[in-house]
Write an enzyme that holds these catalytic residues in place. Structure first.
Site, PDB file in Angstrom:
ATOM      1  N   LYS A 109     -13.516  59.837  10.845  1.00  0.00           N
ATOM      2  CA  LYS A 109     -13.860  61.392  10.567  1.00  0.00           C
ATOM      3  C   LYS A 109     -15.040  61.563   9.408  1.00  0.00           C
ATOM      4  O   LYS A 109     -16.022  62.133   9.631  1.00  0.00           O
ATOM      5  CB  LYS A 109     -12.517  62.233  10.470  1.00  0.00           C
ATOM      6  CG  LYS A 109     -11.724  61.973  11.423  1.00  0.00           C
ATOM      7  CD  LYS A 109     -10.498  63.186  10.928  1.00  0.00           C
ATOM      8  CE  LYS A 109      -9.717  62.841   9.846  1.00  0.00           C
ATOM      9  NZ  LYS A 109      -8.901  61.418   9.988  1.00  0.00           N
ATOM     10  N   ARG A 134      -4.663  70.323  10.654  1.00  0.00           N
ATOM     11  CA  ARG A 134      -3.850  69.435  10.889  1.00  0.00           C
ATOM     12  C   ARG A 134      -2.464  69.848  11.413  1.00  0.00           C
ATOM     13  O   ARG A 134      -1.538  68.871  11.440  1.00  0.00           O
ATOM     14  CB  ARG A 134      -3.767  68.543   9.419  1.00  0.00           C
ATOM     15  CG  ARG A 134      -4.312  67.534   9.316  1.00  0.00           C
ATOM     16  CD  ARG A 134      -4.120  66.603   8.124  1.00  0.00           C
ATOM     17  NE  ARG A 134      -4.361  65.431   7.809  1.00  0.00           N
ATOM     18  CZ  ARG A 134      -5.233  64.737   7.455  1.00  0.00           C
ATOM     19  NH1 ARG A 134      -6.432  65.264   7.052  1.00  0.00           N
ATOM     20  NH2 ARG A 134      -4.914  63.404   7.157  1.00  0.00           N
ATOM     21  N   ARG A 155     -10.489  49.291   4.016  1.00  0.00           N
ATOM     22  CA  ARG A 155     -10.923  50.121   2.969  1.00  0.00           C
ATOM     23  C   ARG A 155     -10.325  50.302   1.804  1.00  0.00           C
ATOM     24  O   ARG A 155     -10.881  50.428   0.645  1.00  0.00           O
ATOM     25  CB  ARG A 155     -11.214  51.447   3.636  1.00  0.00           C
ATOM     26  CG  ARG A 155     -11.813  52.538   2.756  1.00  0.00           C
ATOM     27  CD  ARG A 155     -11.631  53.844   3.431  1.00  0.00           C
ATOM     28  NE  ARG A 155     -10.409  54.448   3.590  1.00  0.00           N
ATOM     29  CZ  ARG A 155     -10.244  55.609   3.974  1.00  0.00           C
ATOM     30  NH1 ARG A 155     -10.897  56.619   4.564  1.00  0.00           N
ATOM     31  NH2 ARG A 155      -8.643  55.928   3.845  1.00  0.00           N
ATOM     32  N   ARG A 184      -8.144  54.460  -3.381  1.00  0.00           N
ATOM     33  CA  ARG A 184      -7.488  55.413  -2.714  1.00  0.00           C
ATOM     34  C   ARG A 184      -6.011  54.825  -2.574  1.00  0.00           C
ATOM     35  O   ARG A 184      -5.629  53.773  -2.148  1.00  0.00           O
ATOM     36  CB  ARG A 184      -7.798  55.682  -1.281  1.00  0.00           C
ATOM     37  CG  ARG A 184      -8.670  56.949  -0.998  1.00  0.00           C
ATOM     38  CD  ARG A 184      -9.052  57.383   0.146  1.00  0.00           C
ATOM     39  NE  ARG A 184      -8.022  57.923   0.956  1.00  0.00           N
ATOM     40  CZ  ARG A 184      -8.203  58.488   1.874  1.00  0.00           C
ATOM     41  NH1 ARG A 184      -9.538  58.752   2.557  1.00  0.00           N
ATOM     42  NH2 ARG A 184      -7.046  58.986   2.720  1.00  0.00           N
ATOM     43  N   ARG A 240       1.291  57.978   7.206  1.00  0.00           N
ATOM     44  CA  ARG A 240       0.404  58.638   7.588  1.00  0.00           C
ATOM     45  C   ARG A 240      -0.062  58.585   9.161  1.00  0.00           C
ATOM     46  O   ARG A 240      -0.139  59.990   9.577  1.00  0.00           O
ATOM     47  CB  ARG A 240      -1.148  58.516   6.790  1.00  0.00           C
ATOM     48  CG  ARG A 240      -1.071  58.548   5.481  1.00  0.00           C
ATOM     49  CD  ARG A 240      -2.279  57.821   4.572  1.00  0.00           C
ATOM     50  NE  ARG A 240      -3.459  58.114   5.107  1.00  0.00           N
ATOM     51  CZ  ARG A 240      -4.565  57.550   4.679  1.00  0.00           C
ATOM     52  NH1 ARG A 240      -4.365  56.077   4.120  1.00  0.00           N
ATOM     53  NH2 ARG A 240      -5.805  57.624   5.357  1.00  0.00           N
TER      54      ARG A 240
END
Ligand code: AP5
Ligand code: MG
Length: 206
Positions: A26, A101, A140, A146, A157
């Site tokens: 996204k 969401r 990532r 993060r 998640r």
């Protein structure tokens, strides 16, 4: 009153929801779309991380959920979005990334946009197999910093996505706005497919 309505830019906006599970691309594809179509990018994840970095009360509250891979409560996120839209009345349109969401968020966004005289035109749902999502996010996590890119939190998640976010696709499908896009081709190939859909509504800016 009529003159005001004719000059209200919200009437001419194109608004896109980029939908998909964590790691589906996204954020990556939003950047490409923003450059090509000059839309304003609203990412609730980025906005929340900014609040966390600035140690605001909203950020402190949100961090409790984000670090566990859980969704932040609807009222917190909806309140944050409204102000952002108002800040950019001259936008060509918005690309919503990571929002809505939940079904209540989707209903709230529809009401908010209707009040401003605009609407969601298109929802593009990126579809990527789960092992690829996990691989991407762990990759990532090695450089992103993060706090939610650990294997344990990534799993939570994705679970949260299946339980609470996936129903949002049906919400837009019922409105005839949903297009599913294969999201595990290369980044340029996926962008090409997304662009074909967007170009039906909005021409690229040279
Ligand atoms: P958020 O920041 O929205 O994260 P997310 O949805 O979990 O998704 P990501 O940002 O991790 O992935 P992405 O789809 O953007 O993929 P990306 O392009 O980065 O939300 C974080 C947290 O904030 C939530 O858990 C929640 O707590 C809270 N939150 C946010 N919004 C909320 C809301 N509305 N309501 C409640 N809570 C909310 O790509 C991932 C990686 O893959 C990158 O390394 C990229 O380079 C790579 N990649 C991308 N595309 C490809 C490709 N085609 N091939 C190979 N690699 C690729
Ligand atoms: Mg993202």
């Amino acid at each position: 009153m009529v003159i005001f309505a004719l000059h209200n830019n919200f009437l001419y906006m194109f608004n896109l929801v980029l939908f998909g599970p964590p790691g589906s691309g996204k954020g990556t594809q939003s950047e490409n779309i923003v450059k090509t179509y000059k839309l304003q990018h609203i990412s609730t994840g980025d906005l929340l991380r900014d609040e966390v970095t600035r140690h605001t009360p909203l950020g402190t509250e949100a961090k409790k959920y984000m670090d566990q891979g859980l969704l932040v409560p609807d009222e917190v996120v909806i309140g944050m979005i409204s102000g952002k839209i108002d800040d950019m009345p001259d936008a060509r349109g918005f690309i919503f990334d990571g929002f809505p969401r939940t079904r209540p968020q989707a209903e709230a966004l529809d009401k908010l946009l209707e009040f401003k005289g605009t609407k969601i035109n298109l929802v593009l749902a990126l579809e990527v197999p789960e092992p690829e999502l996990i691989k991407r996010l762990i990759g990532r996590g090695e450089t992103s910093g993060r706090s939610d890119d650990t294997e344990e939190v990534i799993t939570k998640r994705i679970k949260e996505y299946h339980q609470k976010t996936q129903p949002v696709a049906s919400y837009y499908d019922e409105q005839g706005k949903l297009e599913r896009v294969v999201g595990n081709h290369t980044i340029p190939e996926t962008f090409k497919t997304l662009s074909k859909h967007v170009t039906k509504y909005l021409l690229p800016v040279a």
